[in-house]
Design an enzyme around this catalytic site. Structure first.
Site, PDB file in Angstrom:
ATOM      1  N   ASP A  69      34.784 -62.745  98.933  1.00 38.54           N
ATOM      2  CA  ASP A  69      33.691 -62.365  99.821  1.00 38.54           C
ATOM      3  C   ASP A  69      32.457 -61.906  99.038  1.00 38.54           C
ATOM      4  O   ASP A  69      31.323 -62.102  99.477  1.00 38.54           O
ATOM      5  CB  ASP A  69      34.143 -61.255 100.770  1.00 38.54           C
ATOM      6  CG  ASP A  69      34.998 -61.790 101.916  1.00 38.54           C
ATOM      7  OD1 ASP A  69      35.164 -63.023 101.995  1.00 38.54           O
ATOM      8  OD2 ASP A  69      35.497 -60.981 102.713  1.00 38.54           O
ATOM      9  N   ARG A  74      26.714 -63.298  97.527  1.00 36.58           N
ATOM     10  CA  ARG A  74      25.699 -63.795  96.599  1.00 36.58           C
ATOM     11  C   ARG A  74      25.103 -65.101  97.121  1.00 36.58           C
ATOM     12  O   ARG A  74      23.885 -65.311  97.079  1.00 36.58           O
ATOM     13  CB  ARG A  74      26.305 -64.009  95.221  1.00 36.58           C
ATOM     14  CG  ARG A  74      26.583 -62.730  94.450  1.00 36.58           C
ATOM     15  CD  ARG A  74      27.441 -62.961  93.225  1.00 36.58           C
ATOM     16  NE  ARG A  74      26.858 -63.900  92.290  1.00 36.58           N
ATOM     17  CZ  ARG A  74      27.526 -64.448  91.265  1.00 36.58           C
ATOM     18  NH1 ARG A  74      28.796 -64.131  91.073  1.00 36.58           N
ATOM     19  NH2 ARG A  74      26.925 -65.281  90.447  1.00 36.58           N
ATOM     20  N   ARG A 187      25.723 -33.278  95.165  1.00 35.52           N
ATOM     21  CA  ARG A 187      24.684 -32.985  96.146  1.00 35.52           C
ATOM     22  C   ARG A 187      24.590 -34.113  97.159  1.00 35.52           C
ATOM     23  O   ARG A 187      24.335 -35.259  96.801  1.00 35.52           O
ATOM     24  CB  ARG A 187      23.331 -32.815  95.446  1.00 35.52           C
ATOM     25  CG  ARG A 187      22.231 -32.350  96.387  1.00 35.52           C
ATOM     26  CD  ARG A 187      20.954 -32.031  95.636  1.00 35.52           C
ATOM     27  NE  ARG A 187      19.948 -31.478  96.519  1.00 35.52           N
ATOM     28  CZ  ARG A 187      18.722 -31.134  96.129  1.00 35.52           C
ATOM     29  NH1 ARG A 187      18.381 -31.291  94.855  1.00 35.52           N
ATOM     30  NH2 ARG A 187      17.863 -30.634  96.984  1.00 35.52           N
ATOM     31  N   ASP A 206      27.464 -38.023 102.387  1.00 37.11           N
ATOM     32  CA  ASP A 206      27.552 -38.793 101.147  1.00 37.11           C
ATOM     33  C   ASP A 206      26.686 -40.045 101.238  1.00 37.11           C
ATOM     34  O   ASP A 206      26.104 -40.486 100.250  1.00 37.11           O
ATOM     35  CB  ASP A 206      28.997 -39.207 100.877  1.00 37.11           C
ATOM     36  CG  ASP A 206      29.848 -38.060 100.351  1.00 37.11           C
ATOM     37  OD1 ASP A 206      29.292 -36.959 100.128  1.00 37.11           O
ATOM     38  OD2 ASP A 206      31.060 -38.257 100.164  1.00 37.11           O
ATOM     39  N   GLN A 276      24.602 -54.163  96.353  1.00 41.31           N
ATOM     40  CA  GLN A 276      23.744 -54.227  95.164  1.00 41.31           C
ATOM     41  C   GLN A 276      22.672 -53.140  95.236  1.00 41.31           C
ATOM     42  O   GLN A 276      21.925 -53.066  96.212  1.00 41.31           O
ATOM     43  CB  GLN A 276      23.066 -55.599  95.078  1.00 41.31           C
ATOM     44  CG  GLN A 276      24.032 -56.768  94.933  1.00 41.31           C
ATOM     45  CD  GLN A 276      24.593 -56.857  93.518  1.00 41.31           C
ATOM     46  OE1 GLN A 276      23.905 -56.598  92.546  1.00 41.31           O
ATOM     47  NE2 GLN A 276      25.854 -57.248  93.416  1.00 41.31           N
TER      48      GLN A 276
END
Length: 368
Positions: A69, A74, A187, A206, A276
């Site tokens: 996948d 890409r 953080r 997060d 990415q």
């Protein structure tokens, strides 16, 4: 359709993918079709943006991906640039996106060349931002450690108007998701999340992610988001490990933009597109995410059994209390759907159903 030029995207770390790529090249030679490797990079060279990639490859009208996948993503990034078809050859381990086993790649190419395939369209995301994206000095070196070179910063789309209120339009397409996440482990990122121009809530988390139905089985699924059929048009917002009571996903309509603003007391936030890293935002920066005007066109050799694949890939098991030896793989209907159900997407009837129905009709006519 008649294929004129093929671009191949290969997972070079898989010997079977390299072998299958040679099969594609030989098929192109026999058919007199141009063929070029695309999105090829090594640790020592700079990657190019998608527009430059497809132009260098001669604008192929079919992108063939050979891998899992990740390789398909890409290829989708490239196919979106010139509305090319994309055919995924399955050499991965999960395979929600890929279509064809490696042994069948030659037959699949024959079917595409003859136009004997279905074309499935998938919703993609694009975005605007308060400023062009880029990576801080030194971050590129960190990314190269075990990951390969990063993509260049997204270009600004010159055909789109620039306005202070609306930011700059970036040449970005995401088939799975766009994610805003913390840079420092100690953080969390603090974000204001807006849907359709109105504040939904401010999150300390997060990460927060915005996904397509295709991406609902990827990062969004791992973060507790819903599974959405790729046949649906929707945008999914999902927070990741938020420090608040409301930790649910929100499913929005495709024409309802999702905006994410980095709050003043937050740390910096990284912007990832389909896994990415494409840039870093400072406090006060924002991105707006919305359905892309173009859709990805995916080659399918037959009807897609998304739910069968979901059951298989996620290894779903039945509840012990619901065990039933008579459970069949499909809803067991063997006759044509009534008029009020005819518009539904249902499994095909058994091959001999129409013949049996015709025989019964002929028998009734003989009796009359």
């Amino acid at each position: 359709m008649s294929v004129q030029r093929v671009g191949i995207v290969v997972h070079g770390g898989r010997p079977d993918a390299v072998t299958a790529a040679e099969v594609v090249r030989q098929w192109c030679v026999r058919q007199g079709v141009g063929c070029v490797a695309i999105d090829v990079w090594s640790q020592d060279e700079q990657r190019r943006d998608a527009r430059a990639e497809v132009e260098a490859a001669g604008d192929p009208d079919l992108i063939v991906t050979l891998g899992g996948d990740g390789t398909f993503l890409r290829g989708a990034r490239l196919a979106a640039q010139n509305d090319a078809l994309v055919l995924g050859v399955d050499l991965g381990t999960l395979g929600f996106l890929t279509e064809v086993p490696a042994d069948d790649v030659e037959c699949a190419l024959d079917s595409v060349h003859r136009g004997e395939v279905d074309i499935e369209t998938r919703l993609m995301l694009t975005m605007r931002a308060s400023r062009p994206l880029g990576l801080p000095v030194g971050m590129e070196a960190l990314l190269r450690y075990g990951r390969g070179p990063a993509l260049p910063p997204p270009l600004v789309r010159p055909e789109c108007a620039v306005a202070l209120d609306w930011g700059v339009a970036l040449n970005v397409t995401a088939l799975n998701d766009i994610v805003l996440e913390k840079l420092a482990r100690d953080r969390q990122v603090s974000l204001g999340v807006y849907l359709s121009g109105r504040l939904l809530a401010s999150y300390s988390a997060d990460a927060v992610l915005v996904a397509t139905p295709t991406g609902s089985t990827a990062y969004s699924f791992a973060a507790g988001g819903p599974v959405i059929s790729p046949a649906a048009d929707a945008i999914v917002f999902t927070p990741v490990a938020p420090h608040m009571t409301f930790n649910r996903s929100v499913v929005a309509a495709p024409d309802e933009a999702v905006a994410l603003r980095v709050l003043g007391h937050s740390g910096r936030a990284a912007v990832s597109v389909d896994g990415q890293l494409r840039g870093v935002l400072d406090p006060g920066d924002w991105i707006g995410i919305y359905a892309a005007p173009q859709r990805l066109r995916v080659v399918r050799l037959g009807p897609t059994d998304f739910y069968g694949r979901l059951r298989e890939r996620m290894r779903l098991t039945d509840a012990p209390a619901a065990a039933d030896a008579g459970v069949t793989p499909f809803w067991p209907h063997t006759s044509p759907a009534p008029a009020d159900l005819a518009h539904l997407r249902l499994p095909p009837l058994p091959a001999d159903t129409d013949t049996d129905a015709d025989a019964d009709m002929d028998a009734d006519m003989d009796v009359d």
